[in-house]
Design an enzyme around this catalytic site. Structure first.
Site, PDB file in Angstrom:
ATOM      1  N   ALA A  48      -6.864   6.228   0.148  1.00  8.19           N
ATOM      2  CA  ALA A  48      -7.472   5.205   0.194  1.00  8.19           C
ATOM      3  C   ALA A  48      -7.932   4.281   0.964  1.00  8.19           C
ATOM      4  O   ALA A  48      -8.014   4.511   2.608  1.00  8.19           O
ATOM      5  CB  ALA A  48      -5.483   5.319   0.897  1.00  8.19           C
ATOM      6  N   SER A  49      -8.954   3.651   0.771  1.00  6.92           N
ATOM      7  CA  SER A  49      -9.693   2.252   1.933  1.00  6.92           C
ATOM      8  C   SER A  49      -8.992   1.416   3.089  1.00  6.92           C
ATOM      9  O   SER A  49      -7.694   1.922   2.620  1.00  6.92           O
ATOM     10  CB  SER A  49     -11.061   1.719   0.796  1.00  6.92           C
ATOM     11  OG  SER A  49     -11.764   2.389  -0.045  1.00  6.92           O
ATOM     12  N   SER A  50      -9.249   1.194   3.607  1.00  6.60           N
ATOM     13  CA  SER A  50      -8.918   0.050   4.743  1.00  6.60           C
ATOM     14  C   SER A  50      -8.693  -0.879   4.192  1.00  6.60           C
ATOM     15  O   SER A  50      -9.224  -1.670   3.446  1.00  6.60           O
ATOM     16  CB  SER A  50     -10.568   0.258   5.770  1.00  6.60           C
ATOM     17  OG  SER A  50     -10.168  -1.464   6.030  1.00  6.60           O
ATOM     18  N   PRO A  51      -7.731  -1.866   4.279  1.00  3.80           N
ATOM     19  CA  PRO A  51      -6.794  -2.165   3.261  1.00  3.80           C
ATOM     20  C   PRO A  51      -8.269  -3.440   3.932  1.00  3.80           C
ATOM     21  O   PRO A  51      -8.181  -4.801   3.036  1.00  3.80           O
ATOM     22  CB  PRO A  51      -5.746  -3.165   3.932  1.00  3.80           C
ATOM     23  CG  PRO A  51      -5.451  -1.975   4.418  1.00  3.80           C
ATOM     24  CD  PRO A  51      -6.171  -0.590   5.080  1.00  3.80           C
ATOM     25  N   ARG A  99       0.542  -1.069   0.008  1.00  2.00           N
ATOM     26  CA  ARG A  99      -0.096  -0.084   0.045  1.00  2.00           C
ATOM     27  C   ARG A  99       0.592   1.421   0.361  1.00  2.00           C
ATOM     28  O   ARG A  99       0.215   2.404  -0.579  1.00  2.00           O
ATOM     29  CB  ARG A  99      -1.085   0.316   0.731  1.00  2.00           C
ATOM     30  CG  ARG A  99      -2.047   0.605   1.380  1.00  2.00           C
ATOM     31  CD  ARG A  99      -2.871   1.425   2.790  1.00  2.00           C
ATOM     32  NE  ARG A  99      -3.657   1.904   2.854  1.00  2.00           N
ATOM     33  CZ  ARG A  99      -4.400   2.570   3.991  1.00  2.00           C
ATOM     34  NH1 ARG A  99      -3.843   2.094   4.651  1.00  2.00           N
ATOM     35  NH2 ARG A  99      -5.170   3.226   4.048  1.00  2.00           N
TER      36      ARG A  99
END
Length: 367
Positions: free
Chosen positions: A86-89, A21
């Site tokens: 950037a969304s939650s993994p 990420r």
């Protein structure tokens, strides 16, 4: 369908390691942890804090107001509208699990954003040339393109309106949608092969929706995890409704206890969101309020006051009655069906729209 798992299965977990990420996070950004206060990260000034944030399961904002407002600590803290993140993994892993991309799949992603999920899809398919990602914002597309090139062989990146799909590269086996969708464009169905899968955040309820496309040009979907995504730019709602709706007041006595309508369980919340467009809420005077589509209902001192073209409180009571009659179902008993002419949410039976059930009940009560 296989129930959701607590952790990503090995292929996705391995991809998250191969495609880190951090390669897609800018040097300075705003972190918005769930249930906590947001904070600024700057890799040059405080690298340890930056790395801790990037490696955590939290959302990181990378753009405000479509780029019209500079991303700074001051502006982000003032709650300017985030328009890229950037969304939650873990949420990314859930979407990929339901999408189930496999080697050789031809995939379309709508909403490139930072580029991280496009890189993950390229890794999971084993061939970046079979992944097309489309981004409406040229500035975001340029930043994502640079990050994708640095990370390895990049997928195909198209700058344009993803609601039209990318017909020149169709048909696709999988569609991965990274923005909230109110009305699912039929072009997505047309560009997905029979048996293909579309995964998207369905608005207004913001639940993960997994659609399977049939050979007759329809698609059938089921609801899964709740989620939070920015809406497609072309489907953003208009300005919030005015405090008063047009027309005279329609006043009646409150005949049912309103308490069951407040703080609704997930299944009832989904029906309220889809069928009414709002959840009952309490204003600062203690009145209960519903606001949707130019109509307004207020419950105060044993009276229901309704204005505008719709009787919202009457509708909410009927929705609650249908939900109760059916055994208080959760989202696992609901889904969405889409044809060329119509899309609708169903309850228990995909052949029948829950809105039609509601109308039938209303006609019976008044018949």
């Amino acid at each position: 369908m296989e129930p959701p798992r607590a952790h990503a299965p090995p292929p996705i977990a391995d991809a998250l390691i191969r495609v880190p990420r951090h390669a897609f996070i800018p040097a300075a950004a705003w972190v918005e942890p769930a249930g906590g206060d947001g904070y600024w990260i700057d890799r040059d000034r405080d690298p340890d804090r930056w790395w801790r944030a990037v490696c955590s399961d939290t959302v990181i904002y990378t753009q405000l107001d479509d780029g019209a407002t500079e991303l700074t600590p001051h502006n982000a803290a003032r709650a300017f509208a985030p328009t890229c993140s950037a969304s939650s993994p873990l949420l990314i892993a859930a979407f990929l699990r339901h999408l189930a991309p496999a080697p050789g799949d031809r995939i379309l992603e709508v909403g490139t954003g930072t580029g991280w999920t496009a890189a993950l899809l390229a890794d999971l398919t084993g061939d970046p040339g079979r992944v097309t990602t489309v981004e409406i914002d040229p500035a975001l597309a340029a930043t994502a393109a640079a990050a994708l090139r640095a990370a390895g062989p990049p997928p195909r990146l198209v700058v344009g309106d993803g609601t039209h799909g990318v017909p020149e590269h169709a048909p696709f086996d999988r569609l991965h949608i990274t923005a909230g969708v109110r009305e699912i464009p039929y072009a997505w169905i047309e560009q997905t092969r029979p048996g293909g899968v579309i995964v998207l955040p369905y608005a207004p309820v913001m639940r993960l929706l997994r659609l399977v496309v049939a050979g007759d040009g329809t698609a059938l979907g089921t609801f899964h995890e709740d989620c939070a995504f920015m809406l497609l730019r072309s489907q953003r709602p208009p300005a919030p409704p005015a405090a008063t709706a047009p027309g005279p007041d329609r006043v009646r006595a409150l005949e049912r206890d309103p308490a069951p309508l407040l703080d609704p369980p997930p299944g009832l919340q989904l029906l309220f969101d889809v069928l009414i467009g709002d959840l009952p809420w309490e204003d600062r005077t203690g009145a209960l309020v519903l606001d949707a589509a130019g109509s307004r209902a207020t419950v105060r001192e044993g009276r229901v006051i309704q204005r505008g073209p719709r009787d919202l409180w009457d509708e909410a009571e009927r929705v609650h009655a249908v939900w109760t009659d059916r055994g208080a179902p959760g989202p696992d008993r609901m889904g969405l069906r889409l044809t060329r002419e119509r899309q609708y949410v169903w309850l228990d039976d995909p052949a029948f729209a829950v809105a039609d059930i509601l109308t039938t009940r209303g006609e019976t009560e008044h018949g």
